[in-house]
Design a protein around this motif. Sequence first.
Motif, PDB file in Angstrom:
ATOM      1  N   ALA A  76       0.821  -1.210   0.000  1.00  0.00           N
ATOM      2  CA  ALA A  76       0.000   0.000   0.000  1.00  0.00           C
ATOM      3  C   ALA A  76       0.861   1.268   0.000  1.00  0.00           C
ATOM      4  N   SER A  77       2.023   1.195   0.641  1.00  0.00           N
ATOM      5  CA  SER A  77       2.879   2.377   0.657  1.00  0.00           C
ATOM      6  C   SER A  77       4.331   1.927   0.653  1.00  0.00           C
ATOM      7  N   ASP A  78       5.217   2.816   0.248  1.00  0.00           N
ATOM      8  CA  ASP A  78       6.634   2.455   0.191  1.00  0.00           C
ATOM      9  C   ASP A  78       7.463   3.586   0.782  1.00  0.00           C
ATOM     10  N   PRO A  79       8.250   3.281   1.820  1.00  0.00           N
ATOM     11  CA  PRO A  79       9.060   4.341   2.442  1.00  0.00           C
ATOM     12  C   PRO A  79      10.051   4.947   1.461  1.00  0.00           C
ATOM     13  N   GLU A  80      10.438   4.184   0.414  1.00  0.00           N
ATOM     14  CA  GLU A  80      11.408   4.722  -0.562  1.00  0.00           C
ATOM     15  C   GLU A  80      10.725   5.529  -1.664  1.00  0.00           C
ATOM     16  N   GLY A  81       9.399   5.626  -1.583  1.00  0.00           N
ATOM     17  CA  GLY A  81       8.679   6.465  -2.554  1.00  0.00           C
ATOM     18  C   GLY A  81       8.480   5.835  -3.920  1.00  0.00           C
ATOM     19  N   ARG A  82       8.651   4.502  -4.014  1.00  0.00           N
ATOM     20  CA  ARG A  82       8.433   3.855  -5.308  1.00  0.00           C
ATOM     21  C   ARG A  82       6.935   3.758  -5.609  1.00  0.00           C
ATOM     22  N   LYS A  83       6.617   3.566  -6.874  1.00  0.00           N
ATOM     23  CA  LYS A  83       5.215   3.453  -7.288  1.00  0.00           C
ATOM     24  C   LYS A  83       4.593   2.205  -6.663  1.00  0.00           C
ATOM     25  N   THR A  84       3.383   2.324  -6.124  1.00  0.00           N
ATOM     26  CA  THR A  84       2.736   1.163  -5.498  1.00  0.00           C
ATOM     27  C   THR A  84       1.503   0.753  -6.290  1.00  0.00           C
ATOM     28  N   VAL A  85       1.053  -0.500  -6.074  1.00  0.00           N
ATOM     29  CA  VAL A  85      -0.114  -0.976  -6.829  1.00  0.00           C
ATOM     30  C   VAL A  85      -1.372  -0.150  -6.548  1.00  0.00           C
ATOM     31  N   THR A  86      -1.466   0.419  -5.340  1.00  0.00           N
ATOM     32  CA  THR A  86      -2.697   1.153  -4.986  1.00  0.00           C
ATOM     33  C   THR A  86      -2.986   2.311  -5.964  1.00  0.00           C
ATOM     34  N   GLU A  87      -1.913   2.826  -6.578  1.00  0.00           N
ATOM     35  CA  GLU A  87      -2.109   3.942  -7.513  1.00  0.00           C
ATOM     36  C   GLU A  87      -2.956   3.577  -8.717  1.00  0.00           C
ATOM     37  N   PHE A  88      -3.079   2.267  -8.967  1.00  0.00           N
ATOM     38  CA  PHE A  88      -3.832   1.821 -10.153  1.00  0.00           C
ATOM     39  C   PHE A  88      -5.321   1.636  -9.857  1.00  0.00           C
ATOM     40  N   PHE A  89      -5.714   1.817  -8.582  1.00  0.00           N
ATOM     41  CA  PHE A  89      -7.102   1.497  -8.187  1.00  0.00           C
ATOM     42  C   PHE A  89      -7.799   2.692  -7.551  1.00  0.00           C
ATOM     43  N   LYS A  90      -7.452   3.878  -8.044  1.00  0.00           N
ATOM     44  CA  LYS A  90      -8.020   5.091  -7.438  1.00  0.00           C
ATOM     45  C   LYS A  90      -9.526   5.165  -7.622  1.00  0.00           C
ATOM     46  N   ASP A  91     -10.036   4.475  -8.664  1.00  0.00           N
ATOM     47  CA  ASP A  91     -11.480   4.537  -8.888  1.00  0.00           C
ATOM     48  C   ASP A  91     -12.237   3.434  -8.137  1.00  0.00           C
ATOM     49  N   ILE A  92     -11.543   2.652  -7.325  1.00  0.00           N
ATOM     50  CA  ILE A  92     -12.244   1.670  -6.475  1.00  0.00           C
ATOM     51  C   ILE A  92     -12.269   2.252  -5.065  1.00  0.00           C
ATOM     52  N   LYS A  93     -13.465   2.468  -4.527  1.00  0.00           N
ATOM     53  CA  LYS A  93     -13.503   3.166  -3.223  1.00  0.00           C
ATOM     54  C   LYS A  93     -13.247   2.217  -2.053  1.00  0.00           C
ATOM     55  N   GLU A  94     -13.475   0.915  -2.258  1.00  0.00           N
ATOM     56  CA  GLU A  94     -13.197  -0.040  -1.189  1.00  0.00           C
ATOM     57  C   GLU A  94     -11.675  -0.163  -1.011  1.00  0.00           C
ATOM     58  N   ARG A  95     -11.278  -0.545   0.188  1.00  0.00           N
ATOM     59  CA  ARG A  95      -9.841  -0.648   0.474  1.00  0.00           C
ATOM     60  C   ARG A  95      -9.365  -2.055   0.121  1.00  0.00           C
TER      61      ARG A  95
END
Length: 255
Positions: A76-95
């Motif tokens: 869900a997040s990366d301390p090194e600031g790399r791209k994460t999979v969550t960025e691809f699901f912005k239009d899904i409101k569920e977690r």
Amino acid sequence: MERLQKVLAEAGVASRRKCEELITAGRVQVNDEVVTVLGVKVNPASDTIKVDGRLIKQQKKVYVIFNKPKGVITSASDPEGRKTVTEFFKDIKERIYPIGRLDYDTEGLLLLTNDGDFAHLLTHPKHHVPRTYLATVKGTPHGTLLDKLREGVQLEDGMTAPAEVEYHDIDPDKKETVVRITIYEGRNRQVRRMFEAIGFPVIKLRRIQFGPLALTGVPRGKYRHLNKDEIKDLIKSAQEAGKADVKSHNIQKGE
Ligand code: URA
């Protein structure tokens, strides 16, 4: 009845671990009573659950198949600031969160859901859900080396279970070979480590199948929702693989 932290996580409040922290911090109420101990079970359909005084609602269950590009991290997040999979699901409101992992440089089939039981079923080591990969290596590993992968190779964390392995594409100049490999375990960097063990490090890795589900018709970087039959087939395959394992275990024990 389900554990309170699981119900909170599945309602999209936060990760299960964070939800445990919310409970122990006294921020969660069940039927207007503060709960601070872990392990309390609730009925999400009939109990009133609040976090910081706000009523939580159960989310609808979401199941998606995603074609992960390389250069994306499966968390869900990366301390090194790399791209994460969550960025691809912005239009899904569920977690939703990934079922298992793919390395940063691995591409291909990744399932995501907000259904904890489903994720647990598919990733539990006892269930041995097959995962198929196309591994590109430099040169061409000899058939006897592929036999080693079929039989099992010694890694730092133990022998690998037998795998299915075949040549998928051999470059006539023998510069690169694509090997199709199906494994029944989900250890960390397993395919890469297996090929390293036979002296042919992987230069490209793509997962093309997970249980009965193939990665077809989903462009790179895109996802689609699974249909009911696909969800049922995945559940069935994990349950059957689990049962088959119990049987072979019992046979070995002479039961
Ligand atoms: N095996 C690997 O080595 N990497 C992955 O991402 C998945 C399986």
